[in-house]
Design a protein around this motif. Structure first.
Motif, PDB file in Angstrom:
ATOM      1  N   LEU A 108      12.476   1.988 -17.781  1.00 23.34           N
ATOM      2  CA  LEU A 108      12.271   3.056 -16.801  1.00 23.34           C
ATOM      3  C   LEU A 108      10.902   3.703 -16.974  1.00 23.34           C
ATOM      4  O   LEU A 108      10.218   3.981 -15.989  1.00 23.34           O
ATOM      5  CB  LEU A 108      13.373   4.103 -16.901  1.00 23.34           C
ATOM      6  N   VAL A 109      10.486   3.925 -18.209  1.00 17.52           N
ATOM      7  CA  VAL A 109       9.164   4.522 -18.465  1.00 17.52           C
ATOM      8  C   VAL A 109       8.065   3.630 -17.892  1.00 17.52           C
ATOM      9  O   VAL A 109       7.130   4.125 -17.241  1.00 17.52           O
ATOM     10  CB  VAL A 109       8.957   4.751 -19.982  1.00 17.52           C
ATOM     11  N   ALA A 110       8.181   2.320 -18.109  1.00 20.17           N
ATOM     12  CA  ALA A 110       7.176   1.394 -17.578  1.00 20.17           C
ATOM     13  C   ALA A 110       7.133   1.450 -16.057  1.00 20.17           C
ATOM     14  O   ALA A 110       6.053   1.424 -15.454  1.00 20.17           O
ATOM     15  CB  ALA A 110       7.480  -0.031 -18.046  1.00 20.17           C
ATOM     16  N   ARG A 111       8.291   1.571 -15.448  1.00 21.40           N
ATOM     17  CA  ARG A 111       8.336   1.629 -13.979  1.00 21.40           C
ATOM     18  C   ARG A 111       7.705   2.915 -13.458  1.00 21.40           C
ATOM     19  O   ARG A 111       6.989   2.905 -12.446  1.00 21.40           O
ATOM     20  CB  ARG A 111       9.787   1.508 -13.506  1.00 21.40           C
ATOM     21  N   VAL A 112       7.944   4.037 -14.144  1.00 22.74           N
ATOM     22  CA  VAL A 112       7.352   5.310 -13.734  1.00 22.74           C
ATOM     23  C   VAL A 112       5.831   5.262 -13.911  1.00 22.74           C
ATOM     24  O   VAL A 112       5.080   5.738 -13.048  1.00 22.74           O
ATOM     25  CB  VAL A 112       7.982   6.481 -14.521  1.00 22.74           C
ATOM     26  N   ILE A 113       5.373   4.678 -15.006  1.00 21.42           N
ATOM     27  CA  ILE A 113       3.923   4.548 -15.220  1.00 21.42           C
ATOM     28  C   ILE A 113       3.312   3.658 -14.143  1.00 21.42           C
ATOM     29  O   ILE A 113       2.239   3.954 -13.611  1.00 21.42           O
ATOM     30  CB  ILE A 113       3.629   4.029 -16.635  1.00 21.42           C
ATOM     31  N   TYR A 114       3.991   2.577 -13.796  1.00 19.62           N
ATOM     32  CA  TYR A 114       3.505   1.706 -12.729  1.00 19.62           C
ATOM     33  C   TYR A 114       3.364   2.479 -11.416  1.00 19.62           C
ATOM     34  O   TYR A 114       2.363   2.340 -10.709  1.00 19.62           O
ATOM     35  CB  TYR A 114       4.451   0.511 -12.553  1.00 19.62           C
ATOM     36  N   LEU A 115       4.376   3.292 -11.088  1.00 19.67           N
ATOM     37  CA  LEU A 115       4.292   4.096  -9.862  1.00 19.67           C
ATOM     38  C   LEU A 115       3.139   5.087  -9.933  1.00 19.67           C
ATOM     39  O   LEU A 115       2.438   5.314  -8.933  1.00 19.67           O
ATOM     40  CB  LEU A 115       5.597   4.840  -9.615  1.00 19.67           C
ATOM     41  N   GLY A 116       2.914   5.688 -11.091  1.00 18.47           N
ATOM     42  CA  GLY A 116       1.798   6.606 -11.265  1.00 18.47           C
ATOM     43  C   GLY A 116       0.460   5.915 -11.051  1.00 18.47           C
ATOM     44  O   GLY A 116      -0.438   6.461 -10.396  1.00 18.47           O
ATOM     45  N   ILE A 117       0.335   4.705 -11.572  1.00 16.83           N
ATOM     46  CA  ILE A 117      -0.898   3.937 -11.378  1.00 16.83           C
ATOM     47  C   ILE A 117      -1.062   3.567  -9.914  1.00 16.83           C
ATOM     48  O   ILE A 117      -2.174   3.632  -9.360  1.00 16.83           O
ATOM     49  CB  ILE A 117      -0.897   2.695 -12.287  1.00 16.83           C
ATOM     50  N   GLU A 118       0.028   3.205  -9.262  1.00 15.10           N
ATOM     51  CA  GLU A 118      -0.033   2.863  -7.835  1.00 15.10           C
ATOM     52  C   GLU A 118      -0.470   4.074  -7.000  1.00 15.10           C
ATOM     53  O   GLU A 118      -1.285   3.942  -6.089  1.00 15.10           O
ATOM     54  CB  GLU A 118       1.324   2.350  -7.369  1.00 15.10           C
ATOM     55  N   ILE A 119       0.040   5.238  -7.328  1.00 13.30           N
ATOM     56  CA  ILE A 119      -0.371   6.459  -6.619  1.00 13.30           C
ATOM     57  C   ILE A 119      -1.847   6.736  -6.874  1.00 13.30           C
ATOM     58  O   ILE A 119      -2.596   7.095  -5.954  1.00 13.30           O
ATOM     59  CB  ILE A 119       0.513   7.650  -7.040  1.00 13.30           C
ATOM     60  N   TYR A 120      -2.287   6.550  -8.112  1.00 13.78           N
ATOM     61  CA  TYR A 120      -3.701   6.768  -8.443  1.00 13.78           C
ATOM     62  C   TYR A 120      -4.590   5.791  -7.670  1.00 13.78           C
ATOM     63  O   TYR A 120      -5.640   6.173  -7.160  1.00 13.78           O
ATOM     64  CB  TYR A 120      -3.928   6.612  -9.946  1.00 13.78           C
ATOM     65  N   MET A 121      -4.160   4.539  -7.573  1.00 12.27           N
ATOM     66  CA  MET A 121      -4.967   3.529  -6.866  1.00 12.27           C
ATOM     67  C   MET A 121      -5.015   3.795  -5.361  1.00 12.27           C
ATOM     68  O   MET A 121      -5.963   3.395  -4.699  1.00 12.27           O
ATOM     69  CB  MET A 121      -4.397   2.133  -7.132  1.00 12.27           C
ATOM     70  N   ASN A 122      -4.001   4.478  -4.824  1.00 17.39           N
ATOM     71  CA  ASN A 122      -3.972   4.776  -3.396  1.00 17.39           C
ATOM     72  C   ASN A 122      -4.842   5.966  -3.012  1.00 17.39           C
ATOM     73  O   ASN A 122      -5.006   6.241  -1.824  1.00 17.39           O
ATOM     74  CB  ASN A 122      -2.540   5.051  -2.932  1.00 17.39           C
ATOM     75  N   GLN A 123      -5.369   6.682  -3.979  1.00 11.36           N
ATOM     76  CA  GLN A 123      -6.202   7.845  -3.659  1.00 11.36           C
ATOM     77  C   GLN A 123      -7.395   7.426  -2.813  1.00 11.36           C
ATOM     78  O   GLN A 123      -8.076   6.454  -3.103  1.00 11.36           O
ATOM     79  CB  GLN A 123      -6.724   8.509  -4.929  1.00 11.36           C
ATOM     80  N   GLY A 124      -7.621   8.155  -1.775  1.00 11.81           N
ATOM     81  CA  GLY A 124      -8.759   7.882  -0.899  1.00 11.81           C
ATOM     82  C   GLY A 124      -8.511   6.775   0.108  1.00 11.81           C
ATOM     83  O   GLY A 124      -9.366   6.512   0.949  1.00 11.81           O
ATOM     84  N   SER A 125      -7.380   6.116   0.035  1.00 10.24           N
ATOM     85  CA  SER A 125      -7.085   5.075   1.024  1.00 10.24           C
ATOM     86  C   SER A 125      -6.148   5.652   2.071  1.00 10.24           C
ATOM     87  O   SER A 125      -5.609   6.738   1.924  1.00 10.24           O
ATOM     88  CB  SER A 125      -6.447   3.850   0.353  1.00 10.24           C
ATOM     89  N   SER A 126      -5.957   4.916   3.123  1.00 12.96           N
ATOM     90  CA  SER A 126      -5.083   5.402   4.191  1.00 12.96           C
ATOM     91  C   SER A 126      -3.613   5.052   3.940  1.00 12.96           C
ATOM     92  O   SER A 126      -2.758   5.443   4.717  1.00 12.96           O
ATOM     93  CB  SER A 126      -5.528   4.805   5.525  1.00 12.96           C
ATOM     94  N   ARG A 127      -3.349   4.303   2.865  1.00 11.47           N
ATOM     95  CA  ARG A 127      -1.962   3.931   2.563  1.00 11.47           C
ATOM     96  C   ARG A 127      -1.196   5.140   2.048  1.00 11.47           C
ATOM     97  O   ARG A 127      -1.719   5.926   1.263  1.00 11.47           O
ATOM     98  CB  ARG A 127      -1.923   2.818   1.524  1.00 11.47           C
ATOM     99  N   PRO A 128       0.056   5.287   2.448  1.00 15.86           N
ATOM    100  CA  PRO A 128       0.853   6.412   1.937  1.00 15.86           C
ATOM    101  C   PRO A 128       1.260   6.164   0.481  1.00 15.86           C
ATOM    102  O   PRO A 128       1.429   5.020   0.057  1.00 15.86           O
ATOM    103  CB  PRO A 128       2.072   6.435   2.855  1.00 15.86           C
TER     104      PRO A 128
END
Length: 170
Positions: A108-128
Motif C-alpha cells: 500500500l505504501v508503494a502504491r501511495v508513493i506511486y500516486l504521489g509521483i504521478e501527481i507530481y509529474m502531472n503538475q503543469g500539464s492539462s491532465r487531471p
C-alpha cells in the motif's frame, strides 16, 4: 531536471526506508491491548468500507476492492496460524509474522508513493490529477491491506475473549 525533482529522487528511498523500519518495529512481539484491537478493527474496517460509497458506479474498481479484501482475509487467516501467542504473568503478548505484515503494508505504501509521483509529474500539464479511487490496482491494495489488518485485529479480540472466558470458568 529541477532541484525539486532531484530532491524527490533522493528523498523517496529515505522515506521508504523509514517507513520500512517503523513497520519492522511494529511487527515484533507486542502486548495485546484490547483498545488497540478495537481501534484496528474500526480503522482498517473503515478503510475497506468507506470507498464502497464512491465505487458504487464503477464495478471494475469495486471488484478490485472486493478481490483485495478477500485476499487480505485469506492472508490474515494464514498469518494468524503463524502468529505466536503468549499468556505470561506480565500480560498477554503476540508476535505476528513479520515478513507478511511488512509486505502487505509496504504494498500500500508503494502504491501511495506511486500516486504521489504521478501527481507530481502531472503538475503543469492539462491532465487531471488521479484520485485515490481511480485505479483498480490502488483499490486492490487498499482492500488487501485493510482486510488483512482488520482480520488480524478481530482475531486478536476473539483470542483475548476466549482467554477471558477460560479465566471466568476456572
Amino acid at each position: 531536471m529541477s532541484i525539486t525533482t532531484a530532491a524527490l529522487i533522493l528523498l523517496v528511498p529515505v522515506l521508504v526506508w523509514r517507513i520500512y523500519q517503523r513497520l519492522k518495529t511494529q511487527m515484533m512481539r507486542q502486548r495485546s491491548i484490547m483498545s488497540r484491537h478495537y481501534t484496528g478493527l474500526l480503522v482498517f474496517g473503515a478503510m475497506v468500507l468507506v470507498p464502497l460509497a464512491e465505487l458504487a458506479d464503477r464495478p471494475l474498481s469495486l471488484a478490485a476492492l472486493a478481490l483485495g479484501a478477500i485476499a487480505g482475509i485469506g492472508l490474515g487467516t494464514y498469518g494468524l496460524r503463524r502468529t505466536r501467542f503468549e499468556d505470561t504473568p506480565e500480560g498477554y503478548f503476540f508476535t505476528p509474522p513479520m515478513r507478511m505484515g511488512i509486505l502487505v503494508a509496504m504494498l500500500l505504501v508503494a502504491r501511495v508513493i506511486y500516486l504521489g509521483i504521478e501527481i507530481y509529474m502531472n503538475q503543469g500539464s492539462s491532465r487531471p490529477n488521479p484520485r485515490f479511487s481511480d485505479s483498480e490496482a490502488t483499490m486492490f491494495c487498499v482492500g488487501l491491506t485493510g482486510a488483512y489488518f482488520c482480520t488480524f485485529s478481530a482475531s486478536l479480540m476473539r483470542w483475548r475473549q476466549r482467554l477471558r472466558k477460560a479465566v471466568d470458568n476456572a
